[in-house]
Design a protein around this motif. Structure first.
Motif, PDB file in Angstrom:
ATOM      1  N   ILE A   1      47.669  23.540  68.672  1.00 12.05           N
ATOM      2  CA  ILE A   1      47.831  22.975  70.169  1.00 12.05           C
ATOM      3  C   ILE A   1      48.319  23.890  71.576  1.00 12.05           C
ATOM      4  CG2 ILE A   1      48.860  20.840  71.804  1.00 12.05           C
ATOM      5  CD1 ILE A   1      50.100  19.462  68.137  1.00 12.05           C
ATOM      6  N   TRP A   2      47.271  23.778  72.061  1.00 15.81           N
ATOM      7  CA  TRP A   2      47.694  24.105  73.748  1.00 15.81           C
ATOM      8  C   TRP A   2      47.863  23.880  74.644  1.00 15.81           C
ATOM      9  CZ3 TRP A   2      45.477  29.890  73.799  1.00 15.81           C
ATOM     10  CH2 TRP A   2      45.518  29.961  75.544  1.00 15.81           C
ATOM     11  N   ILE A   3      49.082  23.601  75.341  1.00 20.90           N
ATOM     12  CA  ILE A   3      49.826  23.188  75.854  1.00 20.90           C
ATOM     13  C   ILE A   3      49.676  23.812  77.398  1.00 20.90           C
ATOM     14  CG2 ILE A   3      51.932  22.386  76.866  1.00 20.90           C
ATOM     15  CD1 ILE A   3      52.973  21.909  73.699  1.00 20.90           C
ATOM     16  N   ALA A   4      49.743  23.489  78.586  1.00 21.18           N
ATOM     17  CA  ALA A   4      49.194  24.273  80.162  1.00 21.18           C
ATOM     18  C   ALA A   4      50.183  23.449  80.979  1.00 21.18           C
ATOM     19  CB  ALA A   4      47.813  23.624  79.938  1.00 21.18           C
ATOM     20  N   THR A   5      50.696  24.702  81.364  1.00 23.33           N
ATOM     21  CA  THR A   5      51.818  23.833  82.470  1.00 23.33           C
ATOM     22  C   THR A   5      52.002  25.022  83.351  1.00 23.33           C
ATOM     23  OG1 THR A   5      54.142  22.939  82.535  1.00 23.33           O
ATOM     24  CG2 THR A   5      53.688  25.299  81.104  1.00 23.33           C
ATOM     25  N   GLY A   6      52.935  25.381  83.878  1.00 23.58           N
ATOM     26  CA  GLY A   6      53.503  26.200  85.287  1.00 23.58           C
ATOM     27  C   GLY A   6      53.459  25.537  86.779  1.00 23.58           C
ATOM     28  N   GLY A   7      54.088  26.481  87.627  1.00 17.43           N
ATOM     29  CA  GLY A   7      54.082  25.641  88.997  1.00 17.43           C
ATOM     30  C   GLY A   7      55.053  25.246  89.014  1.00 17.43           C
ATOM     31  N   THR A   8      55.804  24.203  88.630  1.00 15.76           N
ATOM     32  CA  THR A   8      57.190  24.651  88.962  1.00 15.76           C
ATOM     33  C   THR A   8      57.933  23.931  87.806  1.00 15.76           C
ATOM     34  OG1 THR A   8      57.067  21.900  89.504  1.00 15.76           O
ATOM     35  CG2 THR A   8      57.226  23.902  91.835  1.00 15.76           C
ATOM     36  N   GLY A   9      59.761  23.760  87.428  1.00 16.01           N
ATOM     37  CA  GLY A   9      60.407  23.273  86.316  1.00 16.01           C
ATOM     38  C   GLY A   9      59.727  21.850  86.147  1.00 16.01           C
ATOM     39  N   GLY A  10      59.654  20.950  87.551  1.00 12.27           N
ATOM     40  CA  GLY A  10      60.137  19.717  86.960  1.00 12.27           C
ATOM     41  C   GLY A  10      57.980  19.980  86.107  1.00 12.27           C
ATOM     42  N   HIS A  11      57.197  20.909  85.568  1.00 12.95           N
ATOM     43  CA  HIS A  11      56.105  20.864  85.424  1.00 12.95           C
ATOM     44  C   HIS A  11      56.104  21.479  83.745  1.00 12.95           C
ATOM     45  CE1 HIS A  11      53.485  18.764  88.393  1.00 12.95           C
ATOM     46  NE2 HIS A  11      53.614  20.182  88.891  1.00 12.95           N
ATOM     47  N   VAL A  12      57.205  22.324  83.625  1.00 13.57           N
ATOM     48  CA  VAL A  12      57.423  22.954  82.817  1.00 13.57           C
ATOM     49  C   VAL A  12      58.327  22.220  81.344  1.00 13.57           C
ATOM     50  CG1 VAL A  12      58.392  25.493  81.911  1.00 13.57           C
ATOM     51  CG2 VAL A  12      57.495  25.218  83.912  1.00 13.57           C
ATOM     52  N   PHE A  13      60.050  21.357  82.147  1.00 10.76           N
ATOM     53  CA  PHE A  13      60.531  21.811  80.926  1.00 10.76           C
ATOM     54  C   PHE A  13      60.330  20.319  80.220  1.00 10.76           C
ATOM     55  CE2 PHE A  13      63.798  22.547  84.522  1.00 10.76           C
ATOM     56  CZ  PHE A  13      64.211  23.921  83.518  1.00 10.76           C
ATOM     57  N   PRO A  14      59.447  19.004  80.820  1.00 13.13           N
ATOM     58  CA  PRO A  14      58.738  18.175  79.724  1.00 13.13           C
ATOM     59  C   PRO A  14      57.913  18.991  79.100  1.00 13.13           C
ATOM     60  CG  PRO A  14      58.775  17.518  82.183  1.00 13.13           C
ATOM     61  CD  PRO A  14      59.199  18.789  82.178  1.00 13.13           C
ATOM     62  N   ALA A  15      56.973  20.167  79.232  1.00 15.50           N
ATOM     63  CA  ALA A  15      56.527  20.638  78.496  1.00 15.50           C
ATOM     64  C   ALA A  15      57.024  21.729  76.896  1.00 15.50           C
ATOM     65  CB  ALA A  15      55.264  21.554  78.913  1.00 15.50           C
TER      66      ALA A  15
ATOM     67  N   ARG B   1      44.291  20.614  70.286  1.00 13.60           N
ATOM     68  CA  ARG B   1      43.635  19.549  71.139  1.00 13.60           C
ATOM     69  C   ARG B   1      44.554  20.348  72.163  1.00 13.60           C
ATOM     70  NH1 ARG B   1      42.363  16.457  67.831  1.00 13.60           N
ATOM     71  NH2 ARG B   1      43.229  14.357  67.259  1.00 13.60           N
ATOM     72  N   VAL B   2      44.174  20.079  73.492  1.00 15.49           N
ATOM     73  CA  VAL B   2      44.857  20.655  74.504  1.00 15.49           C
ATOM     74  C   VAL B   2      46.213  19.525  75.414  1.00 15.49           C
ATOM     75  CG1 VAL B   2      44.561  21.602  77.108  1.00 15.49           C
ATOM     76  CG2 VAL B   2      43.466  22.124  75.031  1.00 15.49           C
ATOM     77  N   VAL B   3      46.997  19.805  75.832  1.00 13.09           N
ATOM     78  CA  VAL B   3      47.725  18.480  76.198  1.00 13.09           C
ATOM     79  C   VAL B   3      48.253  19.562  77.843  1.00 13.09           C
ATOM     80  CG1 VAL B   3      49.380  17.468  76.160  1.00 13.09           C
ATOM     81  CG2 VAL B   3      48.674  18.143  74.701  1.00 13.09           C
ATOM     82  N   ALA B   4      47.788  19.424  79.061  1.00 16.61           N
ATOM     83  CA  ALA B   4      48.790  19.584  79.936  1.00 16.61           C
ATOM     84  C   ALA B   4      48.778  19.006  80.381  1.00 16.61           C
ATOM     85  CB  ALA B   4      47.127  19.258  81.251  1.00 16.61           C
ATOM     86  N   PHE B   5      50.184  19.609  81.656  1.00 18.04           N
ATOM     87  CA  PHE B   5      51.771  18.862  81.445  1.00 18.04           C
ATOM     88  C   PHE B   5      51.343  18.688  83.680  1.00 18.04           C
ATOM     89  CE2 PHE B   5      52.616  18.876  77.329  1.00 18.04           C
ATOM     90  CZ  PHE B   5      53.930  17.734  77.686  1.00 18.04           C
TER      91      PHE B   5
END
Length: 348
Positions: free
Chosen positions: A3-17, A94-98
């Motif tokens: 499973i590939w998880i894509a996130t970034g930018g701010t902590g608001g996107h990272v912590f849920p990921a 699977r790819v899961v983007a946050f």
């Protein structure tokens, strides 16, 4: 599964990921997390044991300068091609983007390789990056029951899952308010200067000084606010950073702050009434605050209407009627099973 998880930018996107990555890893799945340089250290520190990392070259395209917008799009394009080549070898199941622009390259690469892709929308109004990526996504998972801006008639399956929050907030879910006339003010950034300007003046005008305030502010404002509260004989703890935010929320009867998605959902998880003052230039925050107010858990106040006079009257009425705060807290409380629901969608 891989499973590939894509996130970034701010902590608001990272912590849920990271919360979802932890649960997937616990269930034995192989995890890779891609992110941009802004949050690389955050992801490296919080990723589950054994999870791999991948770097993407990306930044937001919201700048006013056309040159900067084109440069941001170029970086996203380069990263998309890079991940397309990497997926030829990695072949995730699977790819899961946050959300955020750092997620777009992985979503595009997954589309080219026909990898089932899921996208999580953090706010109550879909962001530009997610709206752009939606054309390549099988399932859109949302933090709020109603999300504005989702194109009508699309083929994407929309599922309300909620937003993952940190474990300490889950442990305090539905905890009763202390009933100790305690107010928490969460500022600390340039955009929250209005809180520093309005809240102290409003508190000073309240005849009954029984309210105890925990006020988070920018470091350069700490001394000024400490002096103001002391001069007006107001009991206050002024801080530039709150290490235990969950503890501060649990100990508060009412919260005043901005309405980022994480903040709103954390208060819903614990069950705390709030006065939200959305950042004027951020329509996402306005939508988040409106969704919270619709529950009956508090107020969504435009910045132009957030005046000392209004706040003095509102705080006086609330703290003079503790039963109303209790009812607001009950209405604000929303059970949070986001991690379990998101993992269920991913592993279908």
């Amino acid at each position: 599964m891989k499973i590939w998880i894509a996130t970034g930018g701010t902590g608001g996107h990272v912590f849920p990921a990271l919360s979802v990555a932890d649960e997937l890893a616990r269930r034995g799945h192989r995890i890779t997390i891609s992110c941009d340089g802004r949050v690389r250290q955050m992801v490296a520190a919080g990723r589950p044991a054994g999870a791999r990392m991948a770097h993407v070259w990306a930044s937001g395209v919201g700048a006013k300068s056309k040159v900067k917008q084109m440069w941001a799009l170029f970086k996203i394009g380069v990263s998309a091609m890079g991940l397309t080549l990497r997926f030829m070898v990695a072949r995730p199941d699977r790819v899961v983007a946050f959300g955020g622009y750092a997620s777009v390259p992985a979503v595009f690469a997954a589309h080219l390789w026909r990898v089932p892709t899921l996208l999580h929308e953090q706010n109550a109004a879909i962001g530009r990056a997610n709206k752009f990526a939606l054309r390549w996504v099988r399932t859109l998972m949302t933090s709020f029951p109603d999300v504005a801006g989702i194109p009508a008639g699309g083929r994407t399956n929309v599922v309300y899952t909620g937003l993952p929050v940190r474990r300490e907030f889950l442990n305090a879910a539905a905890s009763p308010i202390p009933g100790a006339s305690r107010l928490l003010v969460t500022g600390g950034s340039l955009g929250a200067q209005i809180l520093d300007d309005v809240v102290p003046v409003a508190i000073a005008a309240i005849k009954n000084k029984k309210i105890f305030i925990t006020h988070q502010t920018r470091p350069e404002n700490v001394a000024r606010l400490q002096k103001f509260y002391a001069d007006n004989k107001i009991k206050a703890n002024v801080l530039s950073f709150i290490h235990d935010m969950a503890g501060a929320v649990i100990g508060a009867d009412l919260v005043i702050g901005r309405s980022g998605a994480s903040t709103v959902v954390e208060l819903e998880t614990v069950g705390r009434p709030a006065i939200f003052v959305p950042l004027a230039i951020n329509p996402d925050q306005a939508a988040n605050a409106a969704a919270f107010a619709k529950l009956g858990g508090g107020f969504a106040v435009p910045q132009t209407q957030f005046t000392p006079k209004w706040l003095t009257a509102t705080l006086s009425e609330l703290f003079d009627n503790p039963s109303r705060l209790v009812k607001m807290a009950q209405k604000a409380c929303v059970p949070n099973h986001a991690v379990e629901l998101i993992v269920a969608e991913i592993t279908k």
